[in-house]
Motif scaffolding. Sequence first.
Motif, PDB file in Angstrom:
ATOM      1  N   PRO A  55      -5.986 -14.691  -8.186  1.00  0.00           N
ATOM      2  CA  PRO A  55      -7.373 -14.211  -8.076  1.00  0.00           C
ATOM      3  C   PRO A  55      -8.192 -14.994  -7.049  1.00  0.00           C
ATOM      4  N   VAL A  56      -8.010 -16.317  -7.032  1.00  0.00           N
ATOM      5  CA  VAL A  56      -8.748 -17.136  -6.055  1.00  0.00           C
ATOM      6  C   VAL A  56      -8.235 -16.845  -4.645  1.00  0.00           C
ATOM      7  N   ALA A  57      -6.925 -16.718  -4.502  1.00  0.00           N
ATOM      8  CA  ALA A  57      -6.347 -16.400  -3.199  1.00  0.00           C
ATOM      9  C   ALA A  57      -6.839 -15.053  -2.697  1.00  0.00           C
ATOM     10  N   PHE A  58      -6.962 -14.083  -3.591  1.00  0.00           N
ATOM     11  CA  PHE A  58      -7.493 -12.763  -3.233  1.00  0.00           C
ATOM     12  C   PHE A  58      -8.904 -12.901  -2.670  1.00  0.00           C
ATOM     13  N   ALA A  59      -9.742 -13.691  -3.334  1.00  0.00           N
ATOM     14  CA  ALA A  59     -11.113 -13.897  -2.866  1.00  0.00           C
ATOM     15  C   ALA A  59     -11.134 -14.608  -1.508  1.00  0.00           C
ATOM     16  N   VAL A  60     -10.258 -15.595  -1.324  1.00  0.00           N
ATOM     17  CA  VAL A  60     -10.189 -16.324  -0.060  1.00  0.00           C
ATOM     18  C   VAL A  60      -9.785 -15.396   1.084  1.00  0.00           C
ATOM     19  N   VAL A  61      -8.774 -14.564   0.854  1.00  0.00           N
ATOM     20  CA  VAL A  61      -8.314 -13.652   1.901  1.00  0.00           C
ATOM     21  C   VAL A  61      -9.400 -12.625   2.220  1.00  0.00           C
ATOM     22  N   ALA A  62     -10.082 -12.117   1.201  1.00  0.00           N
ATOM     23  CA  ALA A  62     -11.161 -11.160   1.423  1.00  0.00           C
ATOM     24  C   ALA A  62     -12.293 -11.791   2.241  1.00  0.00           C
ATOM     25  N   ALA A  63     -12.667 -13.038   1.900  1.00  0.00           N
ATOM     26  CA  ALA A  63     -13.730 -13.734   2.634  1.00  0.00           C
ATOM     27  C   ALA A  63     -13.309 -14.006   4.072  1.00  0.00           C
ATOM     28  N   THR A  64     -12.037 -14.337   4.283  1.00  0.00           N
ATOM     29  CA  THR A  64     -11.536 -14.564   5.640  1.00  0.00           C
ATOM     30  C   THR A  64     -11.583 -13.283   6.460  1.00  0.00           C
ATOM     31  N   PHE A  65     -11.253 -12.165   5.828  1.00  0.00           N
ATOM     32  CA  PHE A  65     -11.345 -10.861   6.489  1.00  0.00           C
ATOM     33  C   PHE A  65     -12.778 -10.615   6.959  1.00  0.00           C
ATOM     34  N   LEU A  66     -13.728 -10.855   6.059  1.00  0.00           N
ATOM     35  CA  LEU A  66     -15.142 -10.663   6.397  1.00  0.00           C
ATOM     36  C   LEU A  66     -15.546 -11.576   7.550  1.00  0.00           C
ATOM     37  N   TRP A  67     -15.081 -12.833   7.516  1.00  0.00           N
ATOM     38  CA  TRP A  67     -15.467 -13.808   8.542  1.00  0.00           C
ATOM     39  C   TRP A  67     -14.920 -13.418   9.912  1.00  0.00           C
ATOM     40  N   PHE A  68     -13.664 -12.949   9.952  1.00  0.00           N
ATOM     41  CA  PHE A  68     -13.085 -12.511  11.221  1.00  0.00           C
ATOM     42  C   PHE A  68     -13.894 -11.369  11.832  1.00  0.00           C
ATOM     43  N   THR A 112      -5.962  -8.678  11.580  1.00  0.00           N
ATOM     44  CA  THR A 112      -6.291  -7.356  11.064  1.00  0.00           C
ATOM     45  C   THR A 112      -5.061  -6.636  10.517  1.00  0.00           C
ATOM     46  N   ALA A 113      -3.905  -6.892  11.107  1.00  0.00           N
ATOM     47  CA  ALA A 113      -2.676  -6.287  10.583  1.00  0.00           C
ATOM     48  C   ALA A 113      -2.227  -6.956   9.293  1.00  0.00           C
ATOM     49  N   THR A 114      -2.549  -8.232   9.135  1.00  0.00           N
ATOM     50  CA  THR A 114      -1.994  -9.017   8.031  1.00  0.00           C
ATOM     51  C   THR A 114      -2.941  -9.127   6.848  1.00  0.00           C
ATOM     52  N   LEU A 115      -4.241  -9.298   7.096  1.00  0.00           N
ATOM     53  CA  LEU A 115      -5.188  -9.484   6.002  1.00  0.00           C
ATOM     54  C   LEU A 115      -5.223  -8.302   5.024  1.00  0.00           C
ATOM     55  N   PRO A 116      -5.298  -7.050   5.495  1.00  0.00           N
ATOM     56  CA  PRO A 116      -5.303  -5.939   4.527  1.00  0.00           C
ATOM     57  C   PRO A 116      -4.039  -5.900   3.677  1.00  0.00           C
ATOM     58  N   ALA A 117      -2.883  -6.204   4.308  1.00  0.00           N
ATOM     59  CA  ALA A 117      -1.632  -6.215   3.543  1.00  0.00           C
ATOM     60  C   ALA A 117      -1.654  -7.316   2.490  1.00  0.00           C
ATOM     61  N   ALA A 151     -18.877  -4.868   6.154  1.00  0.00           N
ATOM     62  CA  ALA A 151     -19.819  -5.931   5.818  1.00  0.00           C
ATOM     63  C   ALA A 151     -19.758  -7.049   6.851  1.00  0.00           C
ATOM     64  N   GLY A 152     -18.550  -7.395   7.285  1.00  0.00           N
ATOM     65  CA  GLY A 152     -18.413  -8.428   8.311  1.00  0.00           C
ATOM     66  C   GLY A 152     -19.067  -8.032   9.617  1.00  0.00           C
ATOM     67  N   LEU A 153     -18.805  -6.808  10.069  1.00  0.00           N
ATOM     68  CA  LEU A 153     -19.422  -6.337  11.312  1.00  0.00           C
ATOM     69  C   LEU A 153     -20.941  -6.338  11.205  1.00  0.00           C
ATOM     70  N   GLY A 204     -17.174 -23.591  12.234  1.00  0.00           N
ATOM     71  CA  GLY A 204     -17.143 -24.378  11.006  1.00  0.00           C
ATOM     72  C   GLY A 204     -16.565 -23.583   9.836  1.00  0.00           C
ATOM     73  N   GLY A 205     -16.994 -22.347   9.695  1.00  0.00           N
ATOM     74  CA  GLY A 205     -16.480 -21.510   8.617  1.00  0.00           C
ATOM     75  C   GLY A 205     -14.996 -21.233   8.757  1.00  0.00           C
TER      76      GLY A 205
END
Length: 405
Positions: free
Chosen positions: A9-22, A116-121, A143-145, A172-173
């Motif tokens: 669950p924490v990893a899911f949140a981290v990957v989602a936040a990284t997607f948004l940041w990218f 972008t190819a890896t984060l959604p997967a 949301a990121g855009l 920094g992020g």
Amino acid sequence: MHRIRLSPPVAFAVVAATFLWFLAASSAPSPLYVVYQERFAFTEFTLTAVFAVYVLALIAALLVVGALSDHVGRRPVLLGAIALEIVALVLFLLADGVGWLLGARIVQGIATGAATATLPAAIVDLAPRPERAGLVNGTAPLAGLGLGGLATGALVEFAPAPTRLVWALLLGGLLVAALLIALIPETVTRSPGALASLRPRLAVPKRVRPGFVAIVPTLVASWSLGGLYLSLGPSVVIGLFGMRNHLVGGLVVAALCLTGAASAYVLRHRAPARVLAPAALLLGLGTLVTLAGTLAGLLPVATAGTLVAGVGFGSAAYATFGTLAALATPHERGELFAATYSLAYLAFSVPAMLAGVAATAVGLRPTALVYGGVVVGLAVVATVLARRVPASATGERVPATTRTG
């Protein structure tokens, strides 16, 4: 000694936040384009070229490394993408001419393509429920855009060092994201074929093709509109409506993308495939109202149209990526999302680049009107074709006798 790993669950949140940041980093230059244009004295064509080289580099990365994470794992590819993105942000920090901007955007495109190819997967792999993956994959990019454009516009207008501060904050992020991504559990078992997967190709698994084909018209219409807003949107507002506040440039991007993200969230309990037709209809209607406001020089009308188009934009993102989320197995997802994003970013970049040529030759107003008219036409086609969604696009099982390719 076992390495520390984040819980799923924490990893899911981290990957989602990284997607948004990218995606926030990818839209950050949009409000800055006008500033760079004034400082470095370049035309709308050069502006859209800076935008387009990013997207073309991104597509090239998708074609080369799109399926790599299916063989070597999600975590190594994501860490490589983050490392390249850090290089790009440093180049932006040092930029003192168009050449630096072009170089930064090319490196950023490669990094974002790999991510972008890896984060959604990875999001699909780690999601506690399939619908949660569809929701995040549909809303995080928008949301990121939107947040990237809005925050950059505010920093340019109100903060010191407008062409430096935003990149330092993003850097920094991203360093924090790198530390956390290194701790996520790996969801893919290493398998042979990593080198072969680097051969540029676009492929959609055969049994997924009916669902993929069903989303194409909506995908092209929505991403073409997004390309217009992120490349020339701030310039249109400043040039045609006389707005000199740089925050407005960020609001143009945010009005489309954040409205879209909110719409995708509201729709989270709807069957994604059932949203395709309404999404295309709203996309076309909103663009038509925006064109009317632009033609009449009425900013409130154009803004209202953008908000309606934003609802269509977000609905389309939710419908397309939600439809795809449950269709592929773990070892197919990297390749499937690479193909999807390749098509999306072609629609995002090529029309915008042509618009830059046209804007330099004939001006912003006729270019925006023609571009918007084409999007309206695409949306009409998408509305009609979305009603012919095959059973596979809804996530339902296709009978064994049904042909899939």
